[in-house]
Design a protein around this motif. Sequence first.
Motif, PDB file in Angstrom:
ATOM      1  N   GLN A  74       0.806  -1.217   0.000  1.00  0.00           N
ATOM      2  CA  GLN A  74       0.000   0.000   0.000  1.00  0.00           C
ATOM      3  C   GLN A  74       0.848   1.280   0.000  1.00  0.00           C
ATOM      4  O   GLN A  74       0.620   2.194  -0.771  1.00  0.00           O
ATOM      5  CB  GLN A  74      -0.910  -0.012   1.227  1.00  0.00           C
ATOM      6  CG  GLN A  74      -1.482   1.323   1.638  1.00  0.00           C
ATOM      7  CD  GLN A  74      -2.719   1.662   0.885  1.00  0.00           C
ATOM      8  OE1 GLN A  74      -3.396   0.769   0.388  1.00  0.00           O
ATOM      9  NE2 GLN A  74      -3.038   2.929   0.784  1.00  0.00           N
ATOM     10  N   GLU A  75       1.852   1.349   0.880  1.00  0.00           N
ATOM     11  CA  GLU A  75       2.669   2.554   0.967  1.00  0.00           C
ATOM     12  C   GLU A  75       4.147   2.299   0.696  1.00  0.00           C
ATOM     13  O   GLU A  75       4.852   3.192   0.264  1.00  0.00           O
ATOM     14  CB  GLU A  75       2.514   3.215   2.339  1.00  0.00           C
ATOM     15  CG  GLU A  75       1.121   3.795   2.607  1.00  0.00           C
ATOM     16  CD  GLU A  75       0.719   4.901   1.648  1.00  0.00           C
ATOM     17  OE1 GLU A  75       1.575   5.403   0.889  1.00  0.00           O
ATOM     18  OE2 GLU A  75      -0.477   5.252   1.628  1.00  0.00           O
ATOM     19  N   GLY A  76       4.611   1.080   0.972  1.00  0.00           N
ATOM     20  CA  GLY A  76       6.023   0.799   0.741  1.00  0.00           C
ATOM     21  C   GLY A  76       6.387   0.915  -0.729  1.00  0.00           C
ATOM     22  O   GLY A  76       7.404   1.532  -1.079  1.00  0.00           O
ATOM     23  N   ILE A  77       5.557   0.342  -1.590  1.00  0.00           N
ATOM     24  CA  ILE A  77       5.866   0.389  -3.020  1.00  0.00           C
ATOM     25  C   ILE A  77       5.765   1.813  -3.576  1.00  0.00           C
ATOM     26  O   ILE A  77       6.685   2.279  -4.251  1.00  0.00           O
ATOM     27  CB  ILE A  77       4.978  -0.610  -3.798  1.00  0.00           C
ATOM     28  CG1 ILE A  77       5.488  -2.025  -3.528  1.00  0.00           C
ATOM     29  CG2 ILE A  77       5.001  -0.316  -5.292  1.00  0.00           C
ATOM     30  CD1 ILE A  77       4.621  -3.117  -4.091  1.00  0.00           C
ATOM     31  N   PRO A  78       4.674   2.554  -3.297  1.00  0.00           N
ATOM     32  CA  PRO A  78       4.655   3.935  -3.800  1.00  0.00           C
ATOM     33  C   PRO A  78       5.796   4.796  -3.248  1.00  0.00           C
ATOM     34  O   PRO A  78       6.338   5.639  -3.958  1.00  0.00           O
ATOM     35  CB  PRO A  78       3.298   4.463  -3.335  1.00  0.00           C
ATOM     36  CG  PRO A  78       2.443   3.243  -3.251  1.00  0.00           C
ATOM     37  CD  PRO A  78       3.363   2.170  -2.745  1.00  0.00           C
ATOM     38  N   THR A  79       6.172   4.563  -1.989  1.00  0.00           N
ATOM     39  CA  THR A  79       7.272   5.362  -1.434  1.00  0.00           C
ATOM     40  C   THR A  79       8.587   5.010  -2.126  1.00  0.00           C
ATOM     41  O   THR A  79       9.336   5.890  -2.563  1.00  0.00           O
ATOM     42  CB  THR A  79       7.380   5.129   0.088  1.00  0.00           C
ATOM     43  OG1 THR A  79       6.132   5.449   0.694  1.00  0.00           O
ATOM     44  CG2 THR A  79       8.453   6.014   0.697  1.00  0.00           C
ATOM     45  N   TYR A  80       8.842   3.709  -2.259  1.00  0.00           N
ATOM     46  CA  TYR A  80      10.099   3.267  -2.877  1.00  0.00           C
ATOM     47  C   TYR A  80      10.165   3.673  -4.353  1.00  0.00           C
ATOM     48  O   TYR A  80      11.139   4.299  -4.787  1.00  0.00           O
ATOM     49  CB  TYR A  80      10.225   1.752  -2.737  1.00  0.00           C
ATOM     50  CG  TYR A  80      11.447   1.162  -3.388  1.00  0.00           C
ATOM     51  CD1 TYR A  80      12.722   1.460  -2.909  1.00  0.00           C
ATOM     52  CD2 TYR A  80      11.329   0.298  -4.478  1.00  0.00           C
ATOM     53  CE1 TYR A  80      13.850   0.914  -3.507  1.00  0.00           C
ATOM     54  CE2 TYR A  80      12.451  -0.254  -5.074  1.00  0.00           C
ATOM     55  CZ  TYR A  80      13.712   0.051  -4.588  1.00  0.00           C
ATOM     56  OH  TYR A  80      14.822  -0.486  -5.185  1.00  0.00           O
ATOM     57  N   LEU A  81       9.134   3.352  -5.119  1.00  0.00           N
ATOM     58  CA  LEU A  81       9.175   3.691  -6.547  1.00  0.00           C
ATOM     59  C   LEU A  81       9.038   5.198  -6.762  1.00  0.00           C
ATOM     60  O   LEU A  81       9.526   5.731  -7.749  1.00  0.00           O
ATOM     61  CB  LEU A  81       8.091   2.931  -7.315  1.00  0.00           C
ATOM     62  CG  LEU A  81       8.369   1.436  -7.505  1.00  0.00           C
ATOM     63  CD1 LEU A  81       7.290   0.785  -8.356  1.00  0.00           C
ATOM     64  CD2 LEU A  81       9.741   1.197  -8.133  1.00  0.00           C
ATOM     65  N   GLY A  82       8.363   5.874  -5.826  1.00  0.00           N
ATOM     66  CA  GLY A  82       8.308   7.339  -5.904  1.00  0.00           C
ATOM     67  C   GLY A  82       9.687   7.938  -5.723  1.00  0.00           C
ATOM     68  O   GLY A  82      10.053   8.899  -6.405  1.00  0.00           O
ATOM     69  N   HIS A  83      10.483   7.345  -4.850  1.00  0.00           N
ATOM     70  CA  HIS A  83      11.844   7.841  -4.636  1.00  0.00           C
ATOM     71  C   HIS A  83      12.795   7.396  -5.737  1.00  0.00           C
ATOM     72  O   HIS A  83      13.762   8.082  -6.048  1.00  0.00           O
ATOM     73  CB  HIS A  83      12.363   7.370  -3.273  1.00  0.00           C
ATOM     74  CG  HIS A  83      11.688   8.054  -2.119  1.00  0.00           C
ATOM     75  ND1 HIS A  83      11.702   7.561  -0.828  1.00  0.00           N
ATOM     76  CD2 HIS A  83      10.971   9.204  -2.056  1.00  0.00           C
ATOM     77  CE1 HIS A  83      11.029   8.386  -0.031  1.00  0.00           C
ATOM     78  NE2 HIS A  83      10.564   9.379  -0.759  1.00  0.00           N
ATOM     79  N   GLN A  84      12.530   6.238  -6.318  1.00  0.00           N
ATOM     80  CA  GLN A  84      13.373   5.754  -7.413  1.00  0.00           C
ATOM     81  C   GLN A  84      13.097   6.506  -8.721  1.00  0.00           C
ATOM     82  O   GLN A  84      13.903   6.475  -9.643  1.00  0.00           O
ATOM     83  CB  GLN A  84      13.109   4.264  -7.674  1.00  0.00           C
ATOM     84  CG  GLN A  84      13.675   3.327  -6.627  1.00  0.00           C
ATOM     85  CD  GLN A  84      15.166   3.101  -6.798  1.00  0.00           C
ATOM     86  OE1 GLN A  84      15.822   3.805  -7.561  1.00  0.00           O
ATOM     87  NE2 GLN A  84      15.707   2.149  -6.073  1.00  0.00           N
ATOM     88  N   PHE A  85      11.948   7.148  -8.751  1.00  0.00           N
ATOM     89  CA  PHE A  85      11.507   7.782  -9.996  1.00  0.00           C
ATOM     90  C   PHE A  85      12.481   8.871 -10.443  1.00  0.00           C
ATOM     91  O   PHE A  85      12.995   9.633  -9.642  1.00  0.00           O
ATOM     92  CB  PHE A  85      10.125   8.396  -9.775  1.00  0.00           C
ATOM     93  CG  PHE A  85       9.586   9.097 -10.980  1.00  0.00           C
ATOM     94  CD1 PHE A  85       8.922   8.399 -11.958  1.00  0.00           C
ATOM     95  CD2 PHE A  85       9.753  10.458 -11.127  1.00  0.00           C
ATOM     96  CE1 PHE A  85       8.425   9.047 -13.073  1.00  0.00           C
ATOM     97  CE2 PHE A  85       9.257  11.118 -12.234  1.00  0.00           C
ATOM     98  CZ  PHE A  85       8.595  10.403 -13.209  1.00  0.00           C
ATOM     99  N   SER A  86      12.696   8.923 -11.719  1.00  0.00           N
ATOM    100  CA  SER A  86      13.433  10.055 -12.273  1.00  0.00           C
ATOM    101  C   SER A  86      12.859  10.355 -13.640  1.00  0.00           C
ATOM    102  O   SER A  86      12.293   9.487 -14.287  1.00  0.00           O
ATOM    103  CB  SER A  86      14.918   9.727 -12.400  1.00  0.00           C
ATOM    104  OG  SER A  86      15.093   8.670 -13.316  1.00  0.00           O
ATOM    105  N   MET A  87      12.982  11.600 -14.033  1.00  0.00           N
ATOM    106  CA  MET A  87      12.534  11.950 -15.374  1.00  0.00           C
ATOM    107  C   MET A  87      13.693  11.709 -16.316  1.00  0.00           C
ATOM    108  O   MET A  87      14.759  12.282 -16.143  1.00  0.00           O
ATOM    109  CB  MET A  87      12.072  13.401 -15.432  1.00  0.00           C
ATOM    110  CG  MET A  87      10.680  13.506 -14.932  1.00  0.00           C
ATOM    111  SD  MET A  87       9.737  14.987 -15.235  1.00  0.00           S
ATOM    112  CE  MET A  87      10.534  15.948 -16.396  1.00  0.00           C
TER     113      MET A  87
END
Lengths: 119, 503
Positions: free
Chosen positions: B254-267
């Motif tokens: 629920q929150e671990g994946i959005p937090t992790y992939l949100g932080h891994q995200f780059s444009m």
Amino acid sequence: MKTVSKAIALSIVAIALSSCSAFTAKPTQTPTPTATSSPTSTSTPEPTATFTPYPTTAPTLTITPGIDINAVIQTATVEPRSNKLTYFVEITPGKAISVKVLIEGISQGQISFALQNGN
Amino acid sequence: MSEVTATNITGEELAVTVNGTIWKITTGGNRILVLSYKIEGNQKDSDQEYGRNISTLTSEGAFFINQFIFAYPSDFQPLEIFIQFIAPPKWVVGTSFVPLGNNLYKVEGLPSMPSDFLQNVTRLGYAEAVESERCNSIEIVFTAYRPSQSGYEAFWLPSYQNTKQQQMHEYIQLVCASIVSFEEMFHGWPGGSRYWISTLPTGGNEIPMAWNRWMQAWPRERFSQIPHHVLHAWIWWEEDSLIRLGEPEWMWVQEGIPTYLGHQFSMAGSDKYNFRGMIYTSYLITKRAKVYNLLNKNTVNHYAYNEMRVLSLDNEIQRVTNGEKNIRDFLGLLGNKYGRPEHLITRYEVLQTLYELTGRDFSHFYSLYMTGEVSAQLPPVEDVIGNYENDFFIWLDQYISTDGRGADAKGFRTMFFISLEISLQKGEGVDSEHYVAEGNGIGNLDEFKQALLNKQSPITEEDVIQVLSSITGQDESDFFQFYTIGNFKTSVEEIELWLDASR
């Protein structure tokens, strides 16, 4: 299509009817290659989303307070076997929100509506 | 709520009976009816942490969660819904519904009519600017309303050295890039043709409704929230969501994946937005919580802790596949195999997906590190967390260089760690879903500062430890040692320089 209304020749009705004719229109969706990204790859191109600035001043709206909701409602039409809700939301700043729901295509003897804040 | 009436098309009144929150209308054989009601003033369910049920109405504008304003049928599903707003001429309507002109809107009803219509958000009022851009088949609109008197709505600061419109443009680009990235992973977008971004009049709180439709405008320091919340369009706890884990450890999804992939995200093609360093902050928070025996379900920071769980799982997937597969591959497969509305994914299905992806049985790893709300073992991230050190300091130096949320520690790394340490014990730390690095920013240094100003200058490490211990209620004697990262060491000299500005 069956018209179940009293025709009231008000200019506002013409506006409402022209709006109704757009009810079936789909929003234009022009696929344009735009943004791409990947958390793990740097090989994809930079986003190039189309940028269409709006004027910073608020646009003048065509429908303003003074719309005759009852007149609009009285021109309601309904397709056989369709059912459709149209919410007319009239906002009086700082005071109240009045809602009229035009419910079309009802076949039951009783219908129920619920509101989250039903007190 | 008042003046509830129902009539037929010619205005003849129909019987309405009230049963709790449900109004029953006797149709009398009429196929067309009109239901009318009135809602007065401001209403808010204060028991709700996020204000899920809220409506505000002032002379400046209106803001509401739709389910608070719009009555909805209990016993039939409408095939089509239209909304006509009648409001002061210069009020701009903010909505993700499809505009048909003249303030008339159509509800697309995706992924379902009730969720799209009722969990959505609407705002009307005086707008300072509106930006609209196309992102493939989605139109993304950002409406910046004139800030309300009481609310925090600052998505832009003069120190950004750009215009509000440029900031809105950047915001939209990040939303678009996030949608494209995660749409690729899940092979589809659960929203419709229009996505709306708006400033909030409700004090800056997030309102977790219809993430496939709407997002509140965050300030630049919280831009990592953008990919995080876009990902919630797929991963959320509403019944319509594609992915929901129905096990006690549901929060890692629920929150671990959005937090992790949100932080891994780059444009891609841009090094401007680098959130990877925040993964290291989650590591520090989780590791420190272990020291203080705070790793239990009521005191753990679920965002930070579950990000560590996902980091460890990603690392394990990459390890056993020699780098050929990663957490994105896992999510794409999980969504494809088991993701559907009204289905709670099971632990068994997670393990089946991992087996299919990697050819390995993950049940031992999963039972050690992933089960339960908080597992007995710290997620094994020590082998990889060092990869995020450089990014952490890049992120930290940006964070404490502006007049934004890191302002109280501006220019002083050590002060960030002091603030983080205090936050772990008080306020925004482990007992909150958010934490200093991504929550309300550094704002709890006043007590610390005053206590040290009362000491003789120059202050010593012992002074700092004594003051810090008195604030947190913990033995802080290892503070300087614990927050020694790579070549950086927290220092009393830096604190002394920070204090000089107040002397």
